[in-house]
Design an enzyme around this catalytic site. Structure first.
Site, mmCIF file in Angstrom:
data_model
loop_
_atom_site.group_PDB
_atom_site.id
_atom_site.type_symbol
_atom_site.label_atom_id
_atom_site.label_comp_id
_atom_site.label_asym_id
_atom_site.label_seq_id
_atom_site.Cartn_x
_atom_site.Cartn_y
_atom_site.Cartn_z
ATOM 1 N N SER A 1 0.816 -1.215 0.000
ATOM 2 C CA SER A 1 0.000 0.000 0.000
ATOM 3 C C SER A 1 0.855 1.272 0.000
ATOM 4 O O SER A 1 0.321 2.367 -0.213
ATOM 5 C CB SER A 1 -0.937 0.008 1.207
ATOM 6 O OG SER A 1 -0.214 0.038 2.414
ATOM 7 N N LYS B 1 -6.395 4.318 8.268
ATOM 8 C CA LYS B 1 -5.301 5.140 7.742
ATOM 9 C C LYS B 1 -5.706 6.613 7.673
ATOM 10 O O LYS B 1 -4.953 7.505 8.091
ATOM 11 C CB LYS B 1 -4.897 4.630 6.357
ATOM 12 C CG LYS B 1 -4.232 3.260 6.368
ATOM 13 C CD LYS B 1 -3.952 2.780 4.954
ATOM 14 C CE LYS B 1 -3.214 1.452 4.970
ATOM 15 N NZ LYS B 1 -2.955 0.930 3.617
#
Length: 799
Positions: A652, A695
């Site tokens: 990611s 996140k």
């Protein structure tokens, strides 16, 4: 249309979460009907129904799914419902095998008859104790015994009379008592003692000794048949005892044989018992001096059946869950007792296992607990394959227990085994065990999440009504159910699905009910749900709080304003125990002439795991195909997640890494007010990542703590839009224009946002517009390649 000409999309507040409007048309869950069945597991339900209905061998069931999805509770509840409609299985007992004590016989009786048979044998033992030894004290038996004794005594006396008559003719007297026979000299009709005999002439003494020898020989001759007389007398007495015992047993055993005439195994056992009693009654109940308690114990140890499994007549098939599936707990065990240091056992010390209790029904086991137990898995497969339940002691077979053991008769096995386990274990068993597929042909797969529809939401509310009623908790308001549905969707990380992890959901409901009770409210409101969720975050938030403090104090370097070359804020997720939270991390890149290529620092120091390293290699492929079509990619570059001291996995960060690397190449600064996450492929397309909510919220909390400026935000893949279920604080900040969330589907769009400079789209000649980011990257790479060519020219020898 080329990617670079498509702008990134800024999301609206309503796109950041899922709204539930109009789906909960009730005041409280008390207004709803309880949920019948399980929430949203149609495929699993159908498979379970088929697997349980299928009665052919091999159709045992493996229930696959993650813990907390309701797989265990629903499976057990469904089996209990089905078991009520099934016939009650037989009772099983072990009885003594009198001819071979080490091989107890198994006896099968209809449900409920096993305990009655045990009670009948107990009554029989009471009657035996009352009958014996009283039956040997009756006048009839005494007369017959006296007649046998008189017959023996007459023979014995007649033999002695012959010898005594001969002795008297020689002036010798014969004396006898109960033990000894002796000869004594006589003189003038009077027996002499030793002193008087010693005074007699030597001639007389010698004659006496010679006569004694003759008389003893005659005595031996007359009594030579004595053993035969004794044997005949003993046989007559034994026959008398057997006839007496048989006549006394007849009224005790005949009613039992008639009562159990339809069960040949019981009748055979009673006949064997009768034959054995003929041998043991006298020595155990007559000759030996036993107390009533000891005599009863001796009889019970030989004749009382050992009820291994008993059922009530109308209870249906058994459903047994064995939480600790050791070998003994599953297959039963043979217990031992000690006598002066020696181990011994008997059929009365056989103990049933879960397979005995579940025989004729269903056995539920947990794979995670079953497989680590020694001997168990292979023994279970043998039992299912042979359909025979064998009770044995594997430790004895291995020689670790030095004791004689038993070999109980096998019991026919007919049951359905339901093993509950994870996907990993199911696929591992398929790979390593060729017998697994044959034994467990039916797979019941429980989903981790459930499609979110109006019907699902109705069932969701009904499930909450059922659970609160069962746990005696207060009803939930419609707003509270709405908050729980949002929480469940957040756990599923999808706007169109809710989590099947019901255990965690019910824990929140339980904690919210406690808060409601503390506040004195009658029903559980949405505010109680929110408080319970917030309390859970607080309880497990020590690590995330400490990291936040370090970022605010400057120990961890993360900028939330300004711009910098070769730096950007990545978004990561940390998992500590059962807690998951988002943490921003600085991604840095440096570029210089050379031929080392792109070096992944995390991998070089063995902190980068395989997926992360794959992301960096894909990044390299993208740079080469995008910019180095006309010259070699002759650079040395390094990429790192700064201040990262643990293992790094996942790809990611690859979108942030390529942006930092391009910034370093083009020397264009990137805005530090943004954080970015996403993976890329070799064409620069941005792909979805996990943990996107955590996140975003991790970077938002940092910006909020430092003060929102209205310029901060995050960049995520467009394909992650459906995963957005953000905290209300983030949604409010976006609504107020204080924070922004952008979605992109190509690297160029992210570069435009981060730099404020157009990325540039290549024309037909593969040239980028002047001044664009991509044009500057190509120029830099070309200059590095030219520099490398010049160095090679200088190194060539002159001709």
């Amino acid at each position: 249309m080329p990617h670079s000409t498509v702008n990134a999309q800024r999301l609206l507040p309503e796109q950041l979460t899922r709204a539930f409007n109009g789906q909960f048309n009730f005041n409280t869950t008390a207004d709803l009907q309880p949920l019948e069945g399980v929430l949203g597991q149609a495929r699993a339900v159908q498979a379970l129904q088929f697997g349980i209905s299928m009665q052919r061998p091999g159709y045992n069931v493996f229930v696959m799914g993650e813990s907390g999805t309701g797989r265990f509770s629903y499976t057990k509840r469904y089996l209990q419902e089905q078991a009520k409609q099934r016939p009650t299985p037989s009772d099983w007992l072990y009885v003594n095998h009198f001819n071979e004590m080490r091989e107890p016989h198994a006896v099968q009786l209809p449900a409920g008859e096993g305990s009655r048979f045990c009670a009948d044998i107990s009554t029989l033992i009471d009657n035996l104790l009352a009958t014996f030894p009283a039956v040997f004290e009756t006048p009839a038996w005494q007369q017959k015994k006296s007649a046998i004794d008189r017959c023996f005594n007459r023979r014995y006396d007649k033999a002695l009379d012959v010898v005594e008559k001969l002795a008297l003719e020689q002036n010798i007297a014969l004396y006898r008592d109960s033990v000894n026979i002796a000869f004594t000299p006589m003189f003038e009709g009077k027996a002499l003692d030793e002193a008087e005999f010693a005074q007699r002439p030597e001639v007389e003494r010698e004659k006496f000794h010679a006569d004694i020898v003759v008389l003893e020989e005659q005595l031996n001759k007359e009594l030579s048949s004595l053993p035969l007389w004794k044997r005949e007398s003993s046989n007559q007495l034994r026959q008398l005892n057997e006839e007496t015992i048989a006549s006394a047993l007849e009224p005790l055993l005949t009613p039992l044989m008639q009562k159990y005439a339809e069960h040949p195994c019981v009748v055979a056992y009673l006949k064997d018992m009768q034959a054995n009693l003929l041998k043991t009654v006298v020595e155990q109940l007559v000759d030996e001096e036993h107390s009533d308690a000891l005599a009863r114990k001796l009889l019970e140890e030989q004749y009382s059946p050992n009820l291994i499994v008993g059922h009530a007549p109308d209870e249906g098939a058994p459903v047994v869950f064995e939480s600790h599936p050791t070998y003994d707990n599953l297959f039963g065990r043979i217990e031992y007792s000690t006598d002066q240091g020696a181990l011994y056992t008997s059929y009365r010390q056989l103990r049933s296992g879960a397979l005995h209790r579940a025989n004729g029904g269903y056995l539920i086991l947990e794979a995670e607990k079953l497989l680590p137990e020694p001997f168990v898995w292979e023994a279970l497969k043998r039992a299912l394959h042979s359909r025979q339940l064998k009770m044995e002691s594997p430790l004895v077979e291995l020689g670790r227990v030095a004791a004689a053991t038993l070999l109980p008769q096998d019991i026919p096995l007919q049951l359905k085994v339901v093993v509950i386990g994870s996907r990993e274990l199911y696929y591992a068993l398929q790979d390593v065990d060729p017998d697994f597929q044959e034994m467990f042909r039916m797979l019941v797969d429980f989903d981790e999440d459930i499609p979110l529809t109006d019907a699902t939401l109705t069932e969701f509310a009904q499930l909450l009504r059922t659970r609160t009623a069962e746990e005696e908790m207060a009803p939930l308001t419609a707003d509270a159910v709405r908050a729980l549905a949002l929480y469940s969707a957040r756990m599923a990380e999808h706007q169109e699905r809710i989590s099947a992890g019901l255990a965690d959901l019910f824990q929140v409901v339980s904690e919210a009910d406690f808060l409601r009770h503390c506040s004195g409210a009658v029903v559980t409101e949405a505010e109680h749900i929110a408080a319970a969720i917030a309390a859970r975050v607080t309880r497990t938030g020590r690590v995330s709080t400490r990291i936040m403090d370090d970022m605010l104090s400057g120990v961890i370097l993360i900028d939330t304003q300004g711009a910098a070359v070769g730096k950007c804020n990545g978004l990561t997720v940390l998992a500590v125990g059962d807690t998951t939270f988002g943490v921003p991390a600085r991604i840095s890149a440096s570029v210089y002439p050379g031929g080392s290529g792109i070096v992944d620092i995390e991998r070089e120091v063995s902190l980068g795991q395989s997926i992360h390293s794959k992301g960096v290699m894909i990044l390299t492929g993208y740079l080469g195909s995008r910019y180095a079509q006309e010259f070699p990619l002759a650079i040395s570059a390094s990429i790192a997640l700064e201040q990262s001291y643990g293992y790094v996995d996942g790809d990611s960060a690859s979108l942030g890494e390529v942006c930092a690397l391009i910034s370093a190449l083009s020397r264009i600064p990137l805005k530090q007010s943004f954080a970015i996450t996403g993976s890329i492929n070799q064409f620069g397309e941005v792909q979805a990542v996990g943990g996107v909510n955590e996140k975003i919220e991790g970077f938002f909390r940092l910006c909020q703590a430092r003060g929102l400026t209205g310029e901060q935000g995050v960049i995520i893949p467009r394909s992650n839009m459906v995963n957005l279920l953000l905290d209300e604080a983030v949604v409010s900040a976006v609504r107020d224009g204080q924070f922004h969330i952008y979605v992109v589907n190509h690297v160029d769009q992210a570069l435009c946002l981060l730099s404020g400079v157009e990325a540039g789209c290549a024309d037909a000649d593969n040239d980028f517009p002047e001044g664009s980011i991509n044009a500057q990257v190509v120029a830099r790479l070309r200059s590095i390649a030219d520099l490398d060519d010049e160095e090679e020219e200088e190194e060539k020898p002159s001709t």
